[in-house]
Scaffold this active site. Structure first.
Site, PDB file in Angstrom:
ATOM      1  N   ASP A  13      -1.258   9.228   5.450  1.00 20.03           N
ATOM      2  CA  ASP A  13      -2.007   8.858   4.133  1.00 20.03           C
ATOM      3  C   ASP A  13      -3.563   8.608   4.390  1.00 20.03           C
ATOM      4  O   ASP A  13      -4.025   8.424   5.342  1.00 20.03           O
ATOM      5  CB  ASP A  13      -1.446   7.606   3.496  1.00 20.03           C
ATOM      6  CG  ASP A  13      -0.976   6.605   4.680  1.00 20.03           C
ATOM      7  OD1 ASP A  13      -1.643   6.562   5.828  1.00 20.03           O
ATOM      8  OD2 ASP A  13       0.034   5.847   4.678  1.00 20.03           O
ATOM      9  N   HIS A  61       7.963  -0.212   2.829  1.00 24.35           N
ATOM     10  CA  HIS A  61       7.240   0.999   2.418  1.00 24.35           C
ATOM     11  C   HIS A  61       6.961   1.785   3.636  1.00 24.35           C
ATOM     12  O   HIS A  61       6.921   1.225   4.945  1.00 24.35           O
ATOM     13  CB  HIS A  61       6.025   0.996   1.698  1.00 24.35           C
ATOM     14  CG  HIS A  61       4.768   0.443   2.635  1.00 24.35           C
ATOM     15  ND1 HIS A  61       3.558  -0.213   1.771  1.00 24.35           N
ATOM     16  CD2 HIS A  61       4.328   0.452   3.702  1.00 24.35           C
ATOM     17  CE1 HIS A  61       2.725  -0.780   2.789  1.00 24.35           C
ATOM     18  NE2 HIS A  61       2.947  -0.213   3.727  1.00 24.35           N
ATOM     19  N   GLU A 100       5.501   3.009  -1.717  1.00 26.22           N
ATOM     20  CA  GLU A 100       5.978   1.759  -2.295  1.00 26.22           C
ATOM     21  C   GLU A 100       7.367   1.694  -2.664  1.00 26.22           C
ATOM     22  O   GLU A 100       8.038   2.510  -3.136  1.00 26.22           O
ATOM     23  CB  GLU A 100       4.881   1.200  -3.248  1.00 26.22           C
ATOM     24  CG  GLU A 100       3.259   1.315  -2.743  1.00 26.22           C
ATOM     25  CD  GLU A 100       3.264   0.081  -1.611  1.00 26.22           C
ATOM     26  OE1 GLU A 100       4.079  -0.248  -1.000  1.00 26.22           O
ATOM     27  OE2 GLU A 100       1.990  -0.071  -1.585  1.00 26.22           O
TER      28      GLU A 100
HETATM   29  C1  F6R Z   1      -0.545   3.423   7.658  1.00 32.34           C
HETATM   30  C2  F6R Z   1       0.851   3.226   6.938  1.00 32.34           C
HETATM   31  C3  F6R Z   1       1.430   2.166   6.465  1.00 32.34           C
HETATM   32  C4  F6R Z   1       1.449   1.149   7.492  1.00 32.34           C
HETATM   33  C5  F6R Z   1       2.154  -0.192   7.176  1.00 32.34           C
HETATM   34  C6  F6R Z   1       2.126  -1.178   8.194  1.00 32.34           C
HETATM   35  O1  F6R Z   1      -0.917   4.732   7.779  1.00 32.34           O
HETATM   36  O2  F6R Z   1       1.301   4.333   6.476  1.00 32.34           O
HETATM   37  O3  F6R Z   1       2.864   2.445   5.859  1.00 32.34           O
HETATM   38  O4  F6R Z   1       2.021   1.874   8.647  1.00 32.34           O
HETATM   39  O5  F6R Z   1       1.507  -0.753   6.075  1.00 32.34           O
HETATM   40  O6  F6R Z   1       1.005  -1.519   8.515  1.00 32.34           O
HETATM   41  P1  F6R Z   1       0.379  -2.763   9.652  1.00 32.34           P
HETATM   42  O7  F6R Z   1       0.898  -2.138  10.871  1.00 32.34           O
HETATM   43  O8  F6R Z   1      -0.929  -2.975   9.350  1.00 32.34           O
HETATM   44  O9  F6R Z   1       1.007  -3.954   9.239  1.00 32.34           O
END
Ligand code: F6R
Length: 253
Positions: free
Chosen positions: A67, A138, A143
């Protein structure tokens, strides 16, 4: 689903990096799906260490990130392109021309999303997709209520996701409202999936993903339908699993 529960976040990062490296060693022209976020920072530190130790080369690898924020150019310090360059690509031998992220600042982001999905297909599909997990379940930026067969497209980020990610925007900016993200269906097409989650803040989402009903309410729960999904968790993230003892017993390390 293979669910590995390890003692510490550090052990989780080391295991995830080891799995990525062994995959690339077995198939040097692997197509990797990559993720950003706090969880991946220590995973990538470990990947870089393995590369520096001569244990893995990314020279033949192609990558596609999950993303990118809409509206941020690649040189913006909060863009995921910038994150990936600083935290991984600048430190390994991947060919920058084959390290793909959607372009967040293109005039027509929907066209970018369509072209991105086509580029993944043209590359032969993703061999190993790395995933983090949102506290709301997600994967990518899919989401809750995302179609479980969705492909790469624009998504509006949940308020809770923007709040969680505001820690990466320390200079008073707020995270963009829109992102381009691979779809749940895109992720499910990957031949292998590796989800990494650490910390108590992820425990409810982990429990829903592993033990809840398959539902767009918790998009990661679709991984129950994937033929080759591995989850690497620390004890805190696994803390609300009813099957905790069983999982520790089947995969003791
Ligand atoms: C990032 C992504 C998100 C994150 C998720 C967890 O490219 O696609 O799905 O992997 O929001 O984020 P952290 O590791 O910051 O808790």
């Amino acid at each position: 689903m293979k669910v590995l529960i390890l003692d510490t976040p550090d052990a989780v990062s080391a295991r995830a990096a080891g799995l990525i490296a062994s995959h690339v060693r077995d198939k040097p022209d692997t197509v990797l799906g990559l993720a950003t976020g706090g969880t991946m920072e220590t995973v990538y530190d470990r990947v870089i260490a393995l590369h520096r130790a001569g244990e893995v080369s990314f020279a033949g690898v192609t990558s596609f990130n999950l993303d990118e924020y809409v509206g941020l150019p690649g040189d913006h310090p909060r863009s995921y392109r910038h994150y990936m360059d600083r935290k991984l690509f600048d430190h390994i031998d991947i060919d920058p021309a084959r390290a793909h992220l959607p372009r967040g600042d293109a005039p027509d982001p929907e066209a970018v999303a369509r072209a991105y999905e086509n580029a993944i297909t043209a590359a032969g599909g993703i061999d190993l997709q790395l995933l983090g997990l949102g506290a709301n379940g997600h994967i990518g930026f899919n989401e809750p209520t995302s179609s479980l067969t969705s492909i790469t497209r624009l998504k509006t980020l949940a308020r809770s996701t923007r709040d969680a990610n505001s820690r990466f925007f320390p200079d008073g900016e707020t995270p963009p409202r829109l992102a381009i993200t691979m779809g749940v269906g895109t992720i499910m097409q990957a031949r292998e999936v590796l989800l990494v989650a650490t910390g108590e803040a992820k425990a409810q989402a982990v429990a829903q993903v592993v033990e809840g009903a398959v539902s767009a309410r918790w998009p990661g729960s679709i991984l129950q339908m994937h033929r080759h999904a591995t989850l690497v968790l620390d004890r805190a993230a696994a803390g609300r699993l009813e099957l905790y003892d069983y999982l520790m017993d089947v995969h003791p390390e």
